[in-house]
Each structure stands twice: as C-alpha cells, then as structure tokens.
Design a protein around this motif. Structure first.
Motif, PDB file in Angstrom:
ATOM      1  N   THR A 106       0.794  -1.158   0.163  1.00 39.58           N
ATOM      2  CA  THR A 106      -0.101  -0.158   0.120  1.00 39.58           C
ATOM      3  C   THR A 106       1.099   1.185   0.014  1.00 39.58           C
ATOM      4  OG1 THR A 106      -0.128  -0.059   2.408  1.00 39.58           O
ATOM      5  CG2 THR A 106      -1.886  -1.104   1.174  1.00 39.58           C
ATOM      6  N   PRO A 107       1.086   1.948  -0.949  1.00 38.93           N
ATOM      7  CA  PRO A 107       2.057   2.961  -1.090  1.00 38.93           C
ATOM      8  C   PRO A 107       1.866   4.248   0.007  1.00 38.93           C
ATOM      9  CG  PRO A 107       1.105   2.508  -3.361  1.00 38.93           C
ATOM     10  CD  PRO A 107       0.440   1.622  -2.385  1.00 38.93           C
ATOM     11  N   LEU A 108       0.687   4.227   0.337  1.00 40.65           N
ATOM     12  CA  LEU A 108       0.418   5.630   0.991  1.00 40.65           C
ATOM     13  C   LEU A 108       0.051   5.146   2.481  1.00 40.65           C
ATOM     14  CD1 LEU A 108      -1.754   7.676  -1.443  1.00 40.65           C
ATOM     15  CD2 LEU A 108       0.608   7.721  -1.182  1.00 40.65           C
ATOM     16  N   LYS A 109      -0.216   3.928   2.646  1.00 38.56           N
ATOM     17  CA  LYS A 109      -0.521   3.442   4.232  1.00 38.56           C
ATOM     18  C   LYS A 109       0.295   2.431   4.816  1.00 38.56           C
ATOM     19  CE  LYS A 109      -5.519   4.773   3.284  1.00 38.56           C
ATOM     20  NZ  LYS A 109      -6.679   4.722   3.693  1.00 38.56           N
ATOM     21  N   ARG A 110       0.860   2.625   5.790  1.00 44.02           N
ATOM     22  CA  ARG A 110       1.918   1.871   6.268  1.00 44.02           C
ATOM     23  C   ARG A 110       0.979   0.719   7.030  1.00 44.02           C
ATOM     24  NH1 ARG A 110       6.943   1.228   8.610  1.00 44.02           N
ATOM     25  NH2 ARG A 110       7.042  -0.850   9.484  1.00 44.02           N
ATOM     26  N   ASN A 111       0.013   1.053   7.861  1.00 46.53           N
ATOM     27  CA  ASN A 111      -0.651  -0.198   8.618  1.00 46.53           C
ATOM     28  C   ASN A 111      -2.180  -0.235   8.010  1.00 46.53           C
ATOM     29  OD1 ASN A 111       1.195  -1.032  10.216  1.00 46.53           O
ATOM     30  ND2 ASN A 111       1.373   0.979  11.410  1.00 46.53           N
ATOM     31  N   ALA A 112      -2.486  -0.429   6.847  1.00 43.86           N
ATOM     32  CA  ALA A 112      -3.785  -0.326   6.179  1.00 43.86           C
ATOM     33  C   ALA A 112      -4.501  -1.521   6.639  1.00 43.86           C
ATOM     34  CB  ALA A 112      -3.644  -0.148   4.663  1.00 43.86           C
ATOM     35  N   LYS A 113      -5.816  -1.335   6.717  1.00 42.12           N
ATOM     36  CA  LYS A 113      -6.611  -2.531   7.043  1.00 42.12           C
ATOM     37  C   LYS A 113      -6.897  -3.357   5.862  1.00 42.12           C
ATOM     38  CE  LYS A 113      -9.254   0.291  10.091  1.00 42.12           C
ATOM     39  NZ  LYS A 113     -10.548   0.849  10.938  1.00 42.12           N
ATOM     40  N   PRO A 114      -7.252  -4.458   6.075  1.00 37.57           N
ATOM     41  CA  PRO A 114      -7.468  -5.646   4.709  1.00 37.57           C
ATOM     42  C   PRO A 114      -8.223  -4.969   3.681  1.00 37.57           C
ATOM     43  CG  PRO A 114      -7.450  -6.760   6.940  1.00 37.57           C
ATOM     44  CD  PRO A 114      -7.525  -5.366   7.399  1.00 37.57           C
ATOM     45  N   ASP A 115      -9.324  -4.333   3.868  1.00 38.50           N
ATOM     46  CA  ASP A 115     -10.142  -3.720   2.838  1.00 38.50           C
ATOM     47  C   ASP A 115      -9.503  -2.391   2.238  1.00 38.50           C
ATOM     48  OD1 ASP A 115     -10.534  -1.830   4.815  1.00 38.50           O
ATOM     49  OD2 ASP A 115     -12.776  -2.062   4.773  1.00 38.50           O
ATOM     50  N   GLN A 116      -8.398  -1.878   2.776  1.00 35.51           N
ATOM     51  CA  GLN A 116      -7.917  -0.906   2.155  1.00 35.51           C
ATOM     52  C   GLN A 116      -6.449  -1.300   1.287  1.00 35.51           C
ATOM     53  OE1 GLN A 116      -6.966   1.157   5.861  1.00 35.51           O
ATOM     54  NE2 GLN A 116      -8.447   2.760   5.432  1.00 35.51           N
ATOM     55  N   VAL A 117      -6.279  -2.369   1.347  1.00 37.50           N
ATOM     56  CA  VAL A 117      -4.934  -3.110   0.511  1.00 37.50           C
ATOM     57  C   VAL A 117      -5.443  -3.755  -0.966  1.00 37.50           C
ATOM     58  CG1 VAL A 117      -3.240  -4.815   0.708  1.00 37.50           C
ATOM     59  CG2 VAL A 117      -3.868  -3.744   2.827  1.00 37.50           C
ATOM     60  N   TYR A 118      -5.062  -3.072  -1.954  1.00 33.79           N
ATOM     61  CA  TYR A 118      -5.626  -3.486  -3.079  1.00 33.79           C
ATOM     62  C   TYR A 118      -4.276  -4.490  -4.086  1.00 33.79           C
ATOM     63  CZ  TYR A 118      -9.550  -0.792  -2.664  1.00 33.79           C
ATOM     64  OH  TYR A 118     -10.906  -0.384  -2.258  1.00 33.79           O
ATOM     65  N   THR A 119      -3.268  -4.816  -3.122  1.00 33.15           N
ATOM     66  CA  THR A 119      -2.180  -5.522  -3.754  1.00 33.15           C
ATOM     67  C   THR A 119      -1.651  -6.516  -2.661  1.00 33.15           C
ATOM     68  OG1 THR A 119      -1.395  -3.691  -5.466  1.00 33.15           O
ATOM     69  CG2 THR A 119       0.181  -5.434  -4.877  1.00 33.15           C
ATOM     70  N   VAL A 120      -1.610  -7.806  -3.155  1.00 30.76           N
ATOM     71  CA  VAL A 120      -0.979  -8.666  -2.482  1.00 30.76           C
ATOM     72  C   VAL A 120      -0.375  -9.803  -3.389  1.00 30.76           C
ATOM     73  CG1 VAL A 120      -3.409  -9.914  -2.167  1.00 30.76           C
ATOM     74  CG2 VAL A 120      -1.580 -10.554  -0.666  1.00 30.76           C
ATOM     75  N   VAL A 121       0.851  -9.824  -3.211  1.00 29.08           N
ATOM     76  CA  VAL A 121       1.800 -10.598  -4.009  1.00 29.08           C
ATOM     77  C   VAL A 121       2.455 -11.844  -3.319  1.00 29.08           C
ATOM     78  CG1 VAL A 121       1.943  -8.968  -5.978  1.00 29.08           C
ATOM     79  CG2 VAL A 121       3.615  -8.962  -4.245  1.00 29.08           C
ATOM     80  N   GLN A 122       2.839 -12.745  -4.105  1.00 31.39           N
ATOM     81  CA  GLN A 122       3.763 -13.758  -3.537  1.00 31.39           C
ATOM     82  C   GLN A 122       5.229 -14.058  -4.215  1.00 31.39           C
ATOM     83  OE1 GLN A 122       1.892 -17.472  -3.281  1.00 31.39           O
ATOM     84  NE2 GLN A 122       0.288 -16.787  -1.809  1.00 31.39           N
TER      85      GLN A 122
END
Length: 204
Positions: free
Chosen positions: A85-101
C-alpha cells in the motif's frame, strides 16, 4: 466498482476476473489455485513451478539465508504474502489492493512482519521468470514494486541464464544495472558483502 466477496463462491471460476478486490476478499478465498491481486485486479499464478524454477529458488534462497543468519534481515520464499500500500503503512485489509507472492523476499524492517506475512515493501524482491509469468513479473510487478519503494529487484531468466538487477534511485525509479551472466558474480546494494557466482545459480 468494488465487488464484495460472496461466501458461497467455491471455485475460482465463480469470481469476476474483471472485478476489483482487496486483501479482505483474498483472506476469505479457499481455492486450491494460488492468486495474486495487483492494484485490485486478480492475477492467476502459474501451476506448481517447474523443477528448474524450484531449484534456482532454493539455491538463491539458501545462500541468502546463510548470509543473513547473523543479521537482522529475514528471507522468505513463496508462498509468502506481501501486502503493498504506497500511502498507508498499517492499512486495514479492505484498504489493501495489492497482495503478491514473490519467489523470494528479504525484509530488513522487521516491524513489517506479522503472522500473515509482510505488510509493506521488502528491501529486496527476487522473481524467477517462466513462460507463463514473464509479462506479469516484467511489467505489472515491476511497476508496483517500484511504486511501493522496493529498494532492489532481481529478475532471474533461467532460459538465457542471466540475472537483471534493478536498484531504486533517490527519485523512486528503478535503474537497471548491467545484466549478469554465468561468468559473473551477483552482489546486492542492500546487502553489502553478499556474493554469489551466477554460474552456481544455473548449474544443473
């Protein structure tokens, strides 16, 4: 439009691949298939990596693990979730739009680690190219890693037996270094003193 997860969905085929999803949705999925979300969009991951891919990943990961044994940095190999999350260090799950492996991640800020993986940009990410993932690793992930401040990004091309290293400059832009071939030695700007002969990585 943000599509909320439907608890009745049982297979990946029931998802709207054109929809927009968050990490909150991702946490609900129980599909056998592995997925990544990049800027809200679903990307199917390739089937189980080929033996050569696994061999290369183990060699690099093992060398990094041994190098970091007395260091504060940690190395993790896929499957390992990295939320960006470029702008949020501790974003909530519904604020995270990128999760990669990523195939391999090195994290030196241990506050980014939690029980779910890494919440924030690793210092070093390594992706091993294969015919089914090259476009994603070279474009989509390249862009999102750059935007999120990954300090160093390695692309490992097993077909050409070459490694492409990108280092983030002060302007937040990846700068490509000279490609490394079998006769050369791989080093890292974020891990001073680390060395690995490229030929060892691709040796059968």
């Amino acid at each position: 439009m943000l599509l909320k997860f439907n608890a009745q969905l049982m297979t990946i085929d029931q998802l709207d691949l054109a929809g927009t999803y968050t990490y909150a949705d991702y946490l609900q999925w129980t599909f056998e298939e592995r997925l990544e979300i990049i800027k809200g969009k679903i990307f199917k991951m390739s089937p189980a990596p080929a033996r050569r891919h696994q061999d290369i990943s183990f060699k690099i990961g093992n060398r990094l693990y041994n190098y970091l044994q007395n260091d504060s940095c940690k190395v993790y190999m896929a499957p390992f979730d990295v939320r960006l999350t470029p702008l949020k260090r501790n974003a909530k799950p519904d604020q995270v739009y990128t999760v990669v492996q990523p195939d391999i991640s090195v994290i030196c800020d241990l506050e980014k680690l939690d029980d779910q993986g890494c919440n924030g940009a690793p210092d070093l990410i390594i992706e091993i190219l294969s015919p089914g993932n090259s476009k994603k690793e070279m474009k989509d992930k390249f862009e999102v890693y750059q935007e999120n401040g990954v300090k160093e990004y390695w692309l490992v091309n097993s077909t050409e037996k070459a490694i492409f290293v990108y280092v983030l400059n002060e302007s937040g832009i990846f700068i490509g270094l000279k490609p490394l071939i079998e006769e050369e030695v791989l080093t890292s700007s974020v891990l001073p003193g680390f060395e690995m002969p490229v030929g060892e990585i691709f040796a059968d």
